[in-house]
Write a protein that holds these residues in place. Sequence first.
Motif: not given
Length: 844
Positions: A255-261, A286-288, A356-363, A348-351
């Motif tokens: 259920g994790a929320l994500t952000f753009e990067a 603005t994403e974090v 601060n917002k408990k959100t994630y970026f995943l590539s 390459m997997v990068v998390k």
Amino acid sequence: MPSRPRFQLLFFALLVAGLLATALFGEDEKAKKVKKKDLPEQYQLFLDTVDLLISKAELKAFLAIEKNYQRDAFIERFWAERDTYPDTARNEYRERWMARAEEAFRITGDLTDERAKVLLLNGLPDALVDYDCHELWNGQVWYYQRAESIGQEIALLFYQVGDHGRYRLWYPSEGLAVLFQFAQGISDQNILFNEIEKNCGFGDGEAVLAAISMTRVYGKLGFTTLVADLLRPEEQTGSEWIETFEALSTDLPEGALTFEAELDFDFPARHKTRTVVQGQVVVPQTEVGVADLAGVRSFNFVLTGEVLREEKLFDTFRYSFNIPATLAEGEAIPLLFERYLRPGVYQMVVKLEDLNKKTYFLSNRELEVPQVDEIRRAAARDPETARILAEANAAISSGDTTIQIVPPRGDLQTGFTRIDTMTTGADIAYVTFTVDKTQNLTKRDAPFSVEVDLGSLPRMRNLVATAYDAQDQELARDEVELNSGTHRFAVRLIEPRRGEKYVRSLRAEAKVDVPKDRAVKKVEFYLNEQLVASLHQPPFVQPILLSENEQLAYVRVVAYQPDGNFTEDLVYVNAPDYLEEVDVQFVELFVAVLDKDSRPVPGLELTDFTVFEDEIEQAPMRFDLVDNLPIHAGILVDVSASMEPSMEMAKLGALQFFEQAITPKDRATLITFNDHPQLAAKFTNDIQTLAGGLAGLKAERGTALYDSLIFALYYFNGIKGQRALVVLSDGQDEHSRFTFENTLEYARRAGVSIYTIGLDLGRKEADARKKLRRFADETGGRSFFIETAGELPGIYEEIQRELRSRYYVAYQSTNTAPEDSFRTIEVKLAPPGLEAKTLRGYYP
């Protein structure tokens, strides 16, 4: 049940290939705990194999893993934690266990069989007999002349109910009737034994009678207890490693929320045979979220990465970033990281987690790493990034030209000593050698070796070897600390270099020296006092961006061990010319504050302390209570012949000191001496090991106090933080090679607080009292004089209470006195009537 050849082939594959995964598993599924039966077959087999070894915490963690490559990595780490000899290329423990497991499959076909458990823990029996007796269930007798788990002789009888039933271990408490196919209603054990003797009293059946007779000797309760010890699982390793392993996972919480990067890569240089892979995550503000602690605003991230090659986990990494929230509005947040990879294709997997917002970026992307022959200063996809990082990337060493100092053999290096080096590269024209910045020697021809004068005392000496080309440009350097002992924990900044000028970026690179039995928890890089990044694994390198026209600044690196011990280094950059050669001395004081009754005084603040060095006031930068910091303590016990009447009380007092003073984060050592010193117990926090060092001590021969004191202080070399040595002796020095003046000088340089205890020193031994008191006073310790060994427990209690109530005060010295001159220290206290005890001074 699978056939035996299949199991043998599978075990051979497991042993050689190390349980490699056959495919990625559930890439996009949410993390969940699976049941053992739902795992691929090779992982079910792994759990069966290690059932006697794996802890509940380890099993829970393994069942929570989603992907096969992560399971493979877990298995490798699982065995590494149990490696008896981690310094060797082989894992002998794993090989032995897997060989036994394969043998258990061959014999039993099922690792849950009781026979398999016995074999895993004790190896093959010395004799194994299959028996087939009339009217009895078929079975086996296993005989051990000396079973591994219990260290004594034992015979085990296994019986099989039915033609294809499981084998069960027979216990005398079950009675003999269970061994028969048809013995209902017969309870007389003598009758049953006679029947067994009649049916099995020949050939292999004799083994049945022997096993039953042997178990009767132990009795029902004795045999049951013996078997419980025989089948007791091996002592489980700690599960602390699981937290580290889980922290390196790139799985997102359910259920994790994500952000753009944006994630991009550049390959700016080569390092030896590998390519430098420089990753940059660009995060829009603005994403974090932003943390605001006491008006200090910052962006806070944890970056975790996995590098896969051919569906196998090749590398993992973890970084922490704390970025001041001072960027211009709309300016993105750049996060940089580096890995060294061989040319080839990787996944390459990068998390990236926003704390601060408990959100994630995943590539998750394919990465093709090219062969790079030289620095590519303008090769980045973003020209502006290339321009900014040009200075940092210019400092990347290709590794073609190297120099390595070969430490001289043996301990306690003194006098003229030959120093050898190993070099690579054809461009080295000459090598300079510097000892403590005073001896400057140059060697212009290979082999690049010199003889240096280390003096008459085994002091720590800083040795630097620097290789130059024909144009006097530095090519490579190495630095070692001679006489640093076996406990050296130190960090050194290789980049940036002292006195260099940087405009937009620099490369921070650290080398960490850590004892063989210890680990590095993390390495932190600071620009001034701002934490830039925390690295949790090597290589410890970090590009650092600078503000335009950055003035005088410093880069600081701090390395931590899991128990809280830390060490640091600092380099000034963009310094004025007159500061380029100034070596800033960071001085740490451990101050005991006593009242008029010599009792420790708690509750003081930094404002209560004023520190003077050579009568010039210094400005403390750090302050803490020692109760929060690790302690390294040693006891140096006189075991000369005159100590015979006091030996037992001396051992009891020392043991009580260890029990009361040493916590899990502390370390203690025991050194004994008569006419020579003897290391009885290395630094450890295991009380049983320390107690073992005290056992069997015998008082004999003469006294070499000064030699032994130098040996003990030398043993502390390389250890940072609070260090204390308790010295117990009852007489004058008789056999030392070193003089009192030599030893006092060495003690001043060692930085170890010495607590001396003089036992039964009469008036005629005033000189011995005076010298013991001098050792204590000069090093910030205390001296005690007692008449009987019965007073020792109270003295040890007083010492450990003082050690736990000291204050940590640290400052950067402003002293410009010549190097190698003794600098005096005085600590004054604001509250009246109190005494501050710390070292009287130090040598820079």
